[in-house]
Scaffold this active site. Structure first.
Site, PDB file in Angstrom:
ATOM      1  N   GLY A   1       0.807  -1.342   0.064  1.00 52.57           N
ATOM      2  CA  GLY A   1       0.056  -0.074   0.033  1.00 52.57           C
ATOM      3  C   GLY A   1       0.849   1.101  -0.107  1.00 52.57           C
ATOM      4  O   GLY A   1       0.388   2.458  -0.089  1.00 52.57           O
ATOM      5  N   GLN A   2       2.127   1.025   0.407  1.00 48.14           N
ATOM      6  CA  GLN A   2       2.963   2.258   0.366  1.00 48.14           C
ATOM      7  C   GLN A   2       3.264   2.770  -0.862  1.00 48.14           C
ATOM      8  O   GLN A   2       3.874   3.959  -1.084  1.00 48.14           O
ATOM      9  CB  GLN A   2       4.180   1.879   1.464  1.00 48.14           C
ATOM     10  CG  GLN A   2       5.320   1.136   0.439  1.00 48.14           C
ATOM     11  CD  GLN A   2       5.147  -0.527   0.150  1.00 48.14           C
ATOM     12  OE1 GLN A   2       4.028  -0.709  -0.123  1.00 48.14           O
ATOM     13  NE2 GLN A   2       6.054  -1.115   0.472  1.00 48.14           N
ATOM     14  N   GLY A   3       3.065   2.221  -1.999  1.00 51.19           N
ATOM     15  CA  GLY A   3       3.559   2.847  -3.233  1.00 51.19           C
ATOM     16  C   GLY A   3       4.776   2.196  -3.796  1.00 51.19           C
ATOM     17  O   GLY A   3       5.304   2.653  -4.758  1.00 51.19           O
TER      18      GLY A   3
ATOM     19  N   ALA B   1      11.285  -2.244   7.418  1.00 55.01           N
ATOM     20  CA  ALA B   1      12.206  -1.408   7.916  1.00 55.01           C
ATOM     21  C   ALA B   1      12.570  -0.152   7.208  1.00 55.01           C
ATOM     22  O   ALA B   1      13.497   0.681   7.380  1.00 55.01           O
ATOM     23  CB  ALA B   1      13.665  -2.189   7.788  1.00 55.01           C
ATOM     24  N   SER B   2      11.546   0.404   6.365  1.00 52.31           N
ATOM     25  CA  SER B   2      11.524   1.545   5.677  1.00 52.31           C
ATOM     26  C   SER B   2      12.727   1.610   4.599  1.00 52.31           C
ATOM     27  O   SER B   2      13.366   2.671   4.628  1.00 52.31           O
ATOM     28  CB  SER B   2      11.536   2.757   6.398  1.00 52.31           C
ATOM     29  OG  SER B   2      10.435   2.882   7.189  1.00 52.31           O
TER      30      SER B   2
ATOM     31  N   THR C   1      12.506   1.080  -0.527  1.00 53.37           N
ATOM     32  CA  THR C   1      12.730   2.286  -1.533  1.00 53.37           C
ATOM     33  C   THR C   1      14.182   2.306  -2.027  1.00 53.37           C
ATOM     34  O   THR C   1      14.679   2.362  -2.949  1.00 53.37           O
ATOM     35  CB  THR C   1      11.926   3.450  -1.274  1.00 53.37           C
ATOM     36  OG1 THR C   1      10.633   3.110  -0.914  1.00 53.37           O
ATOM     37  CG2 THR C   1      11.988   4.340  -2.362  1.00 53.37           C
TER      38      THR C   1
ATOM     39  N   GLY D   1      14.139   6.081   3.561  1.00 50.87           N
ATOM     40  CA  GLY D   1      12.729   5.721   3.818  1.00 50.87           C
ATOM     41  C   GLY D   1      12.033   6.597   4.732  1.00 50.87           C
ATOM     42  O   GLY D   1      12.869   7.221   5.614  1.00 50.87           O
TER      43      GLY D   1
ATOM     44  N   GLY E   1       8.747   5.389   5.664  1.00 50.71           N
ATOM     45  CA  GLY E   1       7.416   4.859   6.088  1.00 50.71           C
ATOM     46  C   GLY E   1       6.915   4.819   7.508  1.00 50.71           C
ATOM     47  O   GLY E   1       5.773   4.909   7.734  1.00 50.71           O
ATOM     48  N   GLU E   2       7.992   3.828   8.157  1.00 51.55           N
ATOM     49  CA  GLU E   2       7.516   3.917   9.560  1.00 51.55           C
ATOM     50  C   GLU E   2       7.743   5.047  10.542  1.00 51.55           C
ATOM     51  O   GLU E   2       7.042   5.265  11.364  1.00 51.55           O
ATOM     52  CB  GLU E   2       8.766   3.154  10.162  1.00 51.55           C
ATOM     53  CG  GLU E   2       8.571   1.580   9.549  1.00 51.55           C
ATOM     54  CD  GLU E   2       9.818   0.823   9.945  1.00 51.55           C
ATOM     55  OE1 GLU E   2       9.642  -0.002  10.801  1.00 51.55           O
ATOM     56  OE2 GLU E   2      10.787   0.987   9.531  1.00 51.55           O
TER      57      GLU E   2
END
Lengths: 293, 155, 777
Positions: free
Chosen positions: C484-486, C524-525, C528, C733, C735-736
């Site tokens: 979902g994060q892309g 762990a983000s 990417t 990253g 995300g988290e």
């Protein structure tokens, strides 16, 4: 889940016949938001589920001889979407808006809500304040049960095993009045009431006060009403009133809230509800449906 | 107990044999292959299994299939028979989804709501969607997409 | 800065159409035909009990039942870092909800009915529900054989205790520093267990075929890691284990590593040839998938009067539940990083993984950082106030800079932390008073900083394949997960930028361990950055082959050729252009009718070759356990009702140094989504247990995750871009991280509003009223 028979009678006559036959092993199904879950999760069992929501005429929502008739099949969404309800029964309307979510209100009925008789039933305080009556029918005939006598304990009502609720009858109020329902949930989103309070104030300063979720059954606190009647509520409860309220309610501690917190909220919410009701009676503000917490 | 039921499903009359305790969600997914209503909370609390029943959004995880005999069901699949709707386009443009698992339920709820209230305020949109849980987006992109859609439609 | 065509530009997600049209298939949406069997699991009713016997014969007799399995059939243990988790326990159960046996049957209904007929004889043992009780000297041992478990070399289980791992950091001279401090503040903080609550529950489908190969379709963040664990645990060659990962309905760390998938795998082995499905109900999701660790933190901080932090003693007591197979690494990672984003010369950190009789805990968005930041960032505000300093200035003064030494002695990399602090403070107008119209309500603001490094084994790695198609489109094969994060869109953008191909012509494939190259895990983000590096290398390799082919066939010098708008062009011949689609499969035709070239492919791998987990266990010094830190800050404006204790967030701002933002809208989505998830943990979310370890709120009736009505009216996601030198296009990253500042920011706002300091989340109205009453006395 144990399997059950499913019947969808076309008339009330057929329903009462089935009820006579099956008694407690029959369950009446309206929206199913409570019943179906309990059947699915094996909390209750039934030999037969009698689906009554499609019976013709049960979705009636209209005034007849100065009484509002809410048919057993009327959903909370019907109430929320009804201009009549908003105008003439605004606290029933306001409390209906707080029930669960749109997807559940589209299915859940106010009759189902009172028949489930959970202590936190959102519709109960408003109905108590309006001196509603529950119209029940069985093979022995029809009877009206005053809403105050309807709730007998958690998930218990005074309905007999062979009775079904046909409608809820709510007398009209002639003259100016204001009311409100305040529900304290854990947050603004869908939740069960930790404490719910509905009040009503008429032009001649007569008050009605009822709670849910503060005892084994929804209750009206007439003792407080009597002490307030005839006086303009000044925004704060005095010690005497507070004592009476705390003596009358009997909340429990559970994972939703502690007894102590519920007791505190019984007082805070009542003050706010009374203020809102009085103000609405006078000038219509804050509008119905506006958040009062 | 087995029952044969007939109902309208996405504009077509269908019949199916079900147990009286079988849930509408399971019947739609397993017997009709309609996978848009999702299994999630199982208690009517999250909205992922939403479908339209006679035009109203309902939670198919707490409805027995036998209850819909003679009624009309439209699933997310049935909403887009003529391709991507403008509402879906708005969701796409606003990234109103992340994992996408709640998207069909959100779309069903929004569809019913917008029919009832074509020019809603942001607050009304939030209230209407309060029963559709989404763990990813934080909701604002969903609300924005619906609001933007109604604005564009009003132009 | 270079102007990019795709990187940093707004775009439609490449999985967008699949999701808004419902074409995205999640594991439960796949069809497996009439042979599909269903699994129901018998779970333990006890938190701690000896298993004296399991009687399955009655269950086996139920018509439609194919097999019943238990620890007798599959006695193995599994684990990512520490093999302490039984597939089915033979000795004893360790938490309520632990799988004891399973039934495989023709329908789920039959399986569920048969499970009820399994009889287990238990001898109930004393159970431990609190990490601090569990480390008392005479506590019952939850894993008496801890010393015999397989473990990675950088974790240190303590046999004979309930401690699964301890990470120690010793830097500088802590005692001396406290002596020299002008002011010391010491307190304890508590963060309870919470759950990920993805909308899609865990689900796994497994097929063990007659060729002895195991194929699984799992809702997972970790297809290759699952393959590795399954292969080694079940003794199947890696080439014969295949994990296919369809779309995932939310992970948040909960689907990292492996959990219930092992049950489906062994069930499949019992009924070869038939696919078997195991789908958790929401209740099972609460009881038997990983949770976030509970934390009891002790923070002692010493400062000088000028506002310099000179000493930090941070002790972290983590309740990892009945298994530390994954949670031990949360404990490890936070041990290394519990100084927060500050330059502190003297540091003492102990981080303990403590077993209890609660469900196993593991990765959760933030990987422990949210939890320790709560105490740390609350402490920072409190100390600043004691020193009569503005908490923002105090943070800026101590904020870590590039080149400062982190707790384990390595130099901090490039960071935009100060800029993040300033931008958030400005946006939320810290210091500017706001007064509510309602006398019962108070409006206040709160602020917190955050940092986090990806927590990974030192040799984590990513790989990518790119293959061209006849029309010049490409398929990218990677094994990161779109949660979902892309992720898919990010990988496509990186390739698009290198190869000059529009996003519409790029498909990024979901993981299938048979076909797609290796990826450690999507956690762990770091994906990417790590997988992005692999994709960039693959794209560069493919580009090299394109240029080489054109150069060889058409005699242009390689260094004059470049890619633009899906064509090869030449810097010295403006008339020349050759469309990629004209040759990337079929080659370039020569005058003699022969062809040059062939299908264009690219491969890329990435491994951070500078990291090492080899540190001194007593000091944590000497290695290079983390690749880099992402830093940032967040703040909220809240309104508190003094009489009900209810908190409402009116406004929020968060800024993170993303290095380079690939997808502005998606990055904003990470901030808003992460903020709301963080707000859930700050105000409402808590798994409640009774004294015997039973969860009291395993549903959304009583475990409240945020709804639309909790969303603040104003939200300001902000990005700072100080490039990560080894990130693709400078990326790191985020995300988290977006979740991390929320608990302390809200706590600090409450303190600013009411003068009460809550050291425990969630900040329920009851706790707020209780603190107010205490203060009044």
């Amino acid at each position: 889940m144990s399997t059950f028979d499913y019947k969808r009678p076309a008339t009330i006559g057929e329903v009462v016949k089935l009820l006579d036959e099956y008694k407690t092993s029959a369950k009446l199904l309206l929206g199913g938001t409570d019943l179906n879950l309990m059947l699915t999760e094996d909390i209750i069992k039934a030999d037969i589920v009698i689906d009554i929501k499609n019976i013709e005429g049960l979705d009636v929502l209209q005034i007849k001889d100065s009484n509002l008739i809410i048919g057993a099949g009327v959903t909370f969404s019907q109430i929320v979407d009804s201009p009549l309800m908003k105008e003439k029964f605004p606290v029933i309307w306001e409390s209906s808006r707080t029930v669960a979510s749109m997807g559940l209100r589209n299915r859940a009925t106010i009759t189902g809500n009172i028949c489930s008789a959970v202590p936190s039933a959102d519709s109960a305080p408003a109905l108590l304040n309006r001196d509603a009556a529950v119209v029940a029918i069985s093979s022995q005939g029809k009877r009206e049960i005053p809403i105050e006598d309807f709730f007998t304990g958690p998930r218990k009502t005074s309905l007999l095993d062979n009775e079904m609720v046909m409608s809820i009858k709510v007398p009209e109020i002639h003259g100016k009045f204001g009311g409100s329902y305040i529900k304290m949930g854990r947050y603004r989103g869908e939740d069960l009431a930790q404490v719910g309070v509905a009040t009503l104030a008429t032009e001649d300063l007569n008050y009605k006060i009822s709670y849910c979720a503060v005892g084994p059954r929804p209750l009206r606190v007439k003792e407080v009403e009597a002490l307030l009647n005839g006086k303009e509520f000044q925004g704060e409860l005095n010690q005497e009133l507070k004592d009476i309220i705390l003596r009358t309610v009997s909340p429990i501690s559970d994972i939703r809230a502690s007894k102590e917190y519920r007791e505190k909220m019984c007082l805070v919410l009542l003050e706010r509800s009374l203020k809102a009701s009085l103000s609405r009676m006078k000038n219509g503000e804050p509008q119905y449906g506006k958040e009062l917490l | 107990m087995k029952k044969e039921i007939i109902f309208k499903l996405n504009d077509e009359m269908v019949s199916v044999t079900v147990d009286s305790d079988e849930l509408l969600l399971d019947v739609l997914r397993d017997k009709f292959g309609l996978k848009s209503p999702k299994r999630s909370c199982g208690r009517g609390e999250c909205g992922a299994c939403s479908v339209l029943l006679n035009g109203k959004s309902v939670r198919s995880c707490i409805i027995f299939a036998v209850e819909v005999a003679g009624q009309e069901i439209i699933t997310f699949e049935g909403l887009q028979k003529e391709g991507m709707t403008d509402l879906q386009k708005s969701f796409l443009e606003h990234n109103s989804f992340q994992c996408g698992f709640c998207t069909s339920g959100v779309t069903i709820t929004a569809t019913e709501f917008l029919q009832k209230n074509p020019k809603p305020t942001v607050k009304e949109i939030k209230e209407a969607l309060a029963g559709n849980l989404c763990r990813c987006t934080g909701y604002s992109s969903i609300v924005d997409a619906i609001y933007d859609y109604t604005k564009k439609k009003g132009e | 800065m270079k102007d990019y065509k795709y990187v940093g530009k707004k775009s439609i997600r490449i999985d967008g159409k699949a999701k808004v049209m419902g074409a995205a298939k999640y594991t439960d949406d796949l069809e497996f035909g009439p042979n599909l069997l269903h699994i129901a699991v018998l779970s333990s009713p006890h938190a701690h009990a000896k298993i004296l016997g399991i009687e399955t014969s009655e269950a086996e007799k139920v018509p439609g039942v194919k097999a019943v399995i238990s620890g007798k059939d599959f006695p193995q243990k599994f684990g990512l870092y520490l093999r302490d988790h039984a597939i089915f326990p033979n000795d004893k159960v360790r938490y309520v909800g632990e799988q004891v046996a399973a039934v495989i049957a023709k329908t789920k209904k039959i399986a569920q009915a048969a499970v009820k007929k399994i009889q287990v004889e238990y001898e109930v043992l004393p159970n431990i529900q609190n990490a601090l009780d569990s480390i008392k000297p005479n506590a019952t041992l939850i894993h008496p054989n801890l010393g015999n478990y397989e473990v990675v070399p950088w974790l240190y289980p303590q046999p004979g205790t309930n401690i699964g791992h301890v990470r120690k950091i010793r830097k500088g001279e802590i005692d001396k520093a406290f002596e020299e401090a002008d002011f010391i503040l010491e307190d304890q903080y508590h963060v309870p267990h919470v759950v990920h609550a993805p909308m899609e529950n865990h689900i796994a489908v497994a097929l063990f075929d007659y060729e002895d190969r195991l194929t699984m379709w799992n809702s997972t963040q970790s297809p290759h890691t699952q393959r590795n664990i399954l292969a080694s645990c079940l003794n199947i060659p890696h080439k014969d284990v295949r994990v296919i990962a369809p779309y995932v309905g939310g992970g948040f760390g909960g689907k990292a590593g492996i959990s219930m998938e092992v049950i489906a795998a062994v069930a499949a082995m019992k009924v070869p040839g038939c696919p078997v499905k195991l789908a958790w109900s929401r209740k099972e999701e609460f009881e038997n998938s990983s949770q976030r660790q509970e934390l009891f933190a002790k923070v002692k901080m010493g400062v000088k009067n000028d506002g310099t932090i000179i000493a930090l003693k941070h002790e972290l007591f983590w309740d990892v539940g009945a298994s530390a197979e994954y949670g031990s690494n949360v404990v490890n990672a936070t041990g290394f990083s519990a100084i927060g984003p500050y330059n502190i010369p003297n540091v003492y950190i102990d981080s303990f993984a403590i077993y209890t009789n609660r469900p196993p805990c593991g990765a959760y968005r933030g990987f422990g950082y949210s939890e320790f930041h709560f105490g740390l960032e609350s402490h920072i505000d409190r100390i600043a106030k004691k020193l009569n300093m503005d908490p923002i200035e105090f943070r800026k003064k101590n904020a870590i800079k590039e080149g400062d030494k982190v707790a384990y002695g390595v130099e901090m990399g490039p960071t935009g932390l100060r800029e993040c602090i300033e931008k958030v403070a400005e946006k939320i107008e810290m210091g500017k008073e706001v007064i509510s119209d309602d006398p019962d309500k108070i409006i206040a603001k709160g602020f917190a900083c955050a940092w986090k490094a990806p927590a990974m084994p030192p040799n984590e790695s990513s790989a990518a394949f790119i293959k061209f198609n006849e029309d010049g489109s490409i398929n990218i094969l990677v094994s990161g997960m779109e949660l979902g994060q892309g992720y898919l869109t990010s990988m496509a953008k990186i390739a698009a930028e290198v190869l000059s191909i529009p996003l519409e012509k790029i498909r990024v494939e979901h993981p299938d361990t048979d076909r797609n190259p290796y990826e450690w895990q999507t956690v762990a983000s770091h994906t990417t950055w790590s997988s992005g590096n692999a994709v960039k290398k693959a794209a560069i390799e493919a580009k090299g082959r394109i240029i080489e082919t054109v150069s060889r066939a058409l005699n242009y010098k390689k260094d004059t050729l470049y890619l633009e708008d899906e064509m090869v062009k030449c810097t010295v011949d403006s008339n020349f252009s050759l469309a990629l689609k004209d040759f990337v499969i079929n080659g370039i035709q020569m005058k003699d009718g022969t062809f040059r070239g062939g299908p264009i492919l690219g491969t890329g791998i990435f491994m951070p070759e500078f990291t090492s987990a080899m540190v001194d266990p007593e000091t944590g010094q000497g290695g290079h356990p983390n690749v880099h830190y992402t830093t940032g800050a967040g703040a909220v404006e809240i309104e508190i009702d003094k009489r009900t204790g209810r908190v409402r967030v009116l406004k929020m701002a968060e800024a993170f140094d993303a290095g380079k933002v690939l997808n502005p809208d998606l990055a904003k989505g990470q901030i808003i989504g992460g903020f709301m998830q963080g707000l859930g943990t700050a105000l409402w979310e808590e798994v409640k247990f009774d004294e015997n370890g039973k969860i009291l709120n395993p549903n959304f009736t009583d475990y409240k995750i945020p709804t639309t009505l909790e969303v603040p009216d104003e939200m300001y996601p902000i990005f700072v871009e100080v490039a990560q030198p080894d990130g693709p296009f400078g990326v790191r990253g985020i995300g988290e991280h977006t979740m991390i500042p929320v608990m302390p920011a809200v706590g600090n706002a409450i303190a600013n509003a009411l003068g009460i300091r809550l050291t425990e989340v969630p900040f329920t109205p009851e706790r707020i009223l209780a603190a107010l009453e205490k203060k009044g006395k």
